[in-house]
Write a protein that holds these residues in place. Sequence first.
Motif, mmCIF file in Angstrom:
data_model
loop_
_atom_site.group_PDB
_atom_site.id
_atom_site.type_symbol
_atom_site.label_atom_id
_atom_site.label_comp_id
_atom_site.label_asym_id
_atom_site.label_seq_id
_atom_site.Cartn_x
_atom_site.Cartn_y
_atom_site.Cartn_z
ATOM 1 N N ASN A 69 34.473 -9.717 17.038
ATOM 2 C CA ASN A 69 33.989 -10.596 15.951
ATOM 3 C C ASN A 69 35.089 -10.806 14.910
ATOM 4 O OD1 ASN A 69 32.659 -11.898 13.955
ATOM 5 N ND2 ASN A 69 30.893 -10.508 13.913
ATOM 6 N N ARG A 76 35.248 -14.705 10.598
ATOM 7 C CA ARG A 76 35.708 -15.896 9.866
ATOM 8 C C ARG A 76 35.769 -17.003 10.904
ATOM 9 N NH1 ARG A 76 41.614 -16.459 10.211
ATOM 10 N NH2 ARG A 76 42.286 -14.925 11.751
ATOM 11 N N GLU A 133 26.805 -4.223 19.619
ATOM 12 C CA GLU A 133 25.925 -3.706 18.586
ATOM 13 C C GLU A 133 25.643 -4.766 17.541
ATOM 14 O OE1 GLU A 133 28.037 -1.015 15.377
ATOM 15 O OE2 GLU A 133 28.474 -0.339 17.424
ATOM 16 N N GLY A 177 25.659 -7.147 14.737
ATOM 17 C CA GLY A 177 26.773 -7.710 13.961
ATOM 18 C C GLY A 177 28.028 -7.912 14.782
ATOM 19 N N GLY A 231 28.394 -10.076 17.109
ATOM 20 C CA GLY A 231 28.586 -11.503 17.390
ATOM 21 C C GLY A 231 27.826 -11.997 18.607
ATOM 22 N N LEU A 249 27.277 -20.282 21.050
ATOM 23 C CA LEU A 249 28.488 -20.964 21.538
ATOM 24 C C LEU A 249 28.319 -21.385 22.992
ATOM 25 C CD1 LEU A 249 31.278 -18.793 19.881
ATOM 26 C CD2 LEU A 249 30.813 -21.212 19.469
ATOM 27 N N ASN A 290 24.673 -6.753 9.354
ATOM 28 C CA ASN A 290 24.778 -8.182 9.675
ATOM 29 C C ASN A 290 23.822 -8.940 8.762
ATOM 30 O OD1 ASN A 290 24.780 -10.697 10.789
ATOM 31 N ND2 ASN A 290 24.345 -10.032 12.883
ATOM 32 N N ASN A 296 22.748 -11.743 9.202
ATOM 33 C CA ASN A 296 21.801 -12.534 9.988
ATOM 34 C C ASN A 296 21.541 -11.795 11.289
ATOM 35 O OD1 ASN A 296 20.250 -14.694 10.887
ATOM 36 N ND2 ASN A 296 22.021 -15.701 11.834
#
Length: 1078
Positions: free
Chosen positions: A56, A59, A109, A111, A113, A120, A160, A162
């Motif tokens: 991840n 950014r 885990e 967060g 991504g 994506l 995270n 989200n």
Amino acid sequence: MAKMEVKTSLLDNMIGVGDMVLLEPLNEETFINNLKKRFDHNEIYTYIGSVVISVNPYRSLPIYSPEKVEDYRNRNFYELSPHIFALSDEAYRSLRDQDKDQCILITGESGAGKTEASKLVMSYVAAVCGKGAEVNQVKEQLLQSNPVLEAFGNAKTVRNDNSSRFGKYMDIEFDFKGDPLGGVISNYLLEKSRVVKQPRGERNFHVFYQLLSGASEELLNKLKLERDFSRYNYLSLDSAKVNGVDDAANFRTVRNAMQIVGFMDHEAESVLEVVAAVLKLGNIEFKPESRVNGLDESKIKDKNELKEICELTGIDQSVLERAFSFRTVEAKQEKVSTTLNVAQAYYARDALAKNLYSRLFSWLVNRINESIKAQTKVRKKVMGVLDIYGFEIFEDNSFEQFIINYCNEKLQQIFIELTLKEEQEEYIREDIEWTHIDYFNNAIICDLIENNTNGILAMLDEECLRPGTVTDETFLEKLNQVCATHQHFESRMSKCSRFLNDTSLPHSCFRIQHYAGKVLYQVEGFVDKNNDLLYRDLSQAMWKAGHTLIKSLFPEGNPAKINLKRPPTAGSQFKASVATLMKNLQTKNPNYIRCIKPNDKKAAHIFNEALVCHQIRYLGLLENVRVRRAGYAFRQAYEPCLERYKMLCKQTWPHWKGPARAGVEVLFNELEIPVEEYSFGRSKIFIRNPRTLFKLEDLRKQRLEDLATLIQKIYRGWKCRTHFLLMRRSQVVIAAWYRRYAQQKRYQQIKSSALVIQSYIRGWKARKILRELKHQKRCEEAATTIAAYWHGTQVRREYRKFFRANAGKKIYEFTIQRIVQKYFLEMKNKMPSLSPIDKNWPLRPYLFLDSTHKELKRIFHLWRCKKYRDQFTDQQKLIYEEKLEASELFKDKKALYPSSVGQPFQGAYLEISKNPKYKKLKDAIEEKIIIAEVVNKINRANGKSTSRIFLLTNNNLLLADQKSGQIKSEVPLVDVTKVSMSSQNDGFFAIHLKEGSEAASKGDFLFSSDHLIEMATKLYRTTLSQTKQKLNIEISDEFLVQFRQDKVCVKFIQGSQKNGSVPTCKRKNNRLLEVAVP
Ligand SMILES: Nc1ncnc2c1ncn2[C@@H]1O[C@H](COP(=O)(O)OP(=O)(O)O)[C@@H](O)[C@H]1O
Ligand SMILES: [Mg+2]
């Protein structure tokens, strides 16, 4: 680029190694270093064979643009640098072209991504699959299901902002062309405990905050809500606002997404009503109230909130109130109602809230599925995307972690199975001998958990169902008995004394050695959570609600369908759903994305090695590489392999004519790669060690550099040469032009100089010649002069003797001659006109020519007179003869003469023949009349005059009376002797007659006439022609006239003016008549 067929490879411009399989040596450290190196260079994706590791970046990176999509579209997996798009493309093409159902398994885990990765993948597939209005609508619905599910299923956690608090598996369905038809979503184990309580620094599900921030006042009133978060017990306040998240805007996004997905307005409203009810439930508080029987009973503190909930949900307030105070237990057709104490009331309240929310979430998923499910019955191809929570190892691990880790254990199992299977299949396909691979199979751990007889889940269920007091401790005891011998189970209390002294293992815990590491589980809460109990009174109360959605969420509350059997436990439910999922996944071609979180701070650029190391361990990535490398580390189809390395061998460079495999064989032999290092498959070359590959790569790099140098060399040579040739050509052109110019200039110079010199020379020559000529001329002249002089001298010497005598005369004559000649020539040009009266005559040039000049004048005059005369008629001639005669007779003698020259001689002034008066006279004269004129006859007596007609004929002279015409006298001409007249200007004349003649008897006649000159002349001429005698004409101022017997003198005197202009005659005496002439 793709069109140009640029052959590229993953191996190009590699940072670290793009594929961990090629890592050499392979250990944890090198693995992490490689990841870090790549991460530092923004290469967040790395392969392990066909598995994608994603770190991840925290950014946004510019690697998901539409151009990137195009780059990766239809390219081979290893052709470009590792990317999630490469995997997506591979999966999609395999699905479309080879008809293989796909699943994409995303683990990692919280967060790390995963959710981003799943999005994506979906967006890539959406971008590359078919287009068209219908297809686009399907795509849109599939994509828009995400915001809805995220609003209800995601929350901010410490890991995270989200974080998905549920597991999600989504099947996207395609038709035979690869166009999306629809999808099916399955959800796993929503973390419902979050509804009522959140750990520090975390939030409840997004939807609560979104609703309170984003709803209009009107909507809030309708839902009986207040905007203030702090009004609600269920909302944690310390992190109600998340940085960079606009809840209000997200609320609108969600509502919009719901609309796109196909929610009716009333449905969306119902959903929000349930959410509001859940929020408000948290505000119901209880207080203890002592009862008579000594038991504590709970009472609702403030019924206002309850009232509102009931209004909102259409539940009878008393029913709900009772459900919070009593619990009915039914056993053997007996209903026993017991009161709830305050703690139990709170438990019931929270249970209701959790159940309400989690059931709402499941309903949402189903509702979305209804919208997005494929509309056709045709056979579909499926791509499954699994976004499920990864391994979780916290300080306090509870039932949820246990379940989650179990799920991951299962996924690892299937991963190993499928990877190995695939590997094996490939070996068989490629006809390579299969060598046994030593790897850790975690089936044993799965067995520990899920075994139906003595698995941990089975034990837990058993405990939950067991009558009697059941606590978490009893459950642990049971585990200690049953699982004690299992190698992966650790517990202090187990019979086995292995862990008796392990202080890291507390008494209330058990530890499982998962494939990814050891996890310590707190046994507390396991039973309750597995039970997931909701008192029947509550579910029945819910079923009685007037709100159709809530009613439908609690079907078990229907008393008609009352079921005494316990509902399945959470653990067994989950086990079952995992089993179905596994079965599902097994039928599909797996694609793995392993997400790694580089730090705990959600920060970019930070790579925490310890954290990553931990994840690598529990994700079993090293295991993964080992499995992959067990046989051969690297494999590649012959064509790309030959294409990549052909420059390393003379036979294959630059072109290999035969089959690719033979080429590769030649190449490897040539490079002397040990035979045990590689094997030839049917379509691929298998390389055992990465070392070999890197050796090849190094050689290739070196060779490429050489080739580049060679190309550079040739190019530079070519460039220099072309440049040189160009320069030379230009130089020649310039030189030519310059020479031409210089020569022209020089030529001009020479020419002008030559001209100057020439002109000087010519001038000089000319002057020289001129000088010579002049000299010569002077010489000649001198000579001539000398000669002349000499000659002259000679001549003179010779002629001196003659010269003295004649020279003067001769010269004179010559001069005269010359002058005369000149004179005549000049005269010729100066001749006057031919008119006889022209008096002009050129001036006399020389005095000595005077006489000649006059003579000439005279001759000329005569000549011109003759010329003039020659023009005359005979008559004219006669007249002029007469005039001439007159001139001869009187010119310069008589003063009257000049006045007569101009008068023509007419003769017959009296026309006798015409006048009848003179008829008689006329008849008497027979001869021709020469003169007929009236004259004055002067009387001797008084000197007075009488007019008489004077007639002259050839022979006679006649006088007649003027009036009668009677002849008075007739004189024959022969008797006329003389005529006298004065020299003066008068007309008097006398005619003298022969003495003795008959006529002379009367005497001479004295007349005056105006035409004296004419009359005298004619008389002279007639006499001459008749008598051949010249008549004597006497001119004198004194003459005598014979009157009868007397001679009278006529004297002419100069008269005075007073006598008038006419001459007068006067008798002076007998003998003298005086005529005065004025
Ligand atoms: N590929 C990526 N590029 C940029 N940021 C990412 C990427 N993947 C994840 N993130 C960041 O990490 C956060 C957590 O990712 P998320 O997918 O929600 O994690 P998980 O689902 O694994 O819990 C995202 O909100 C995003 O800010
Ligand atoms: Mg997620």
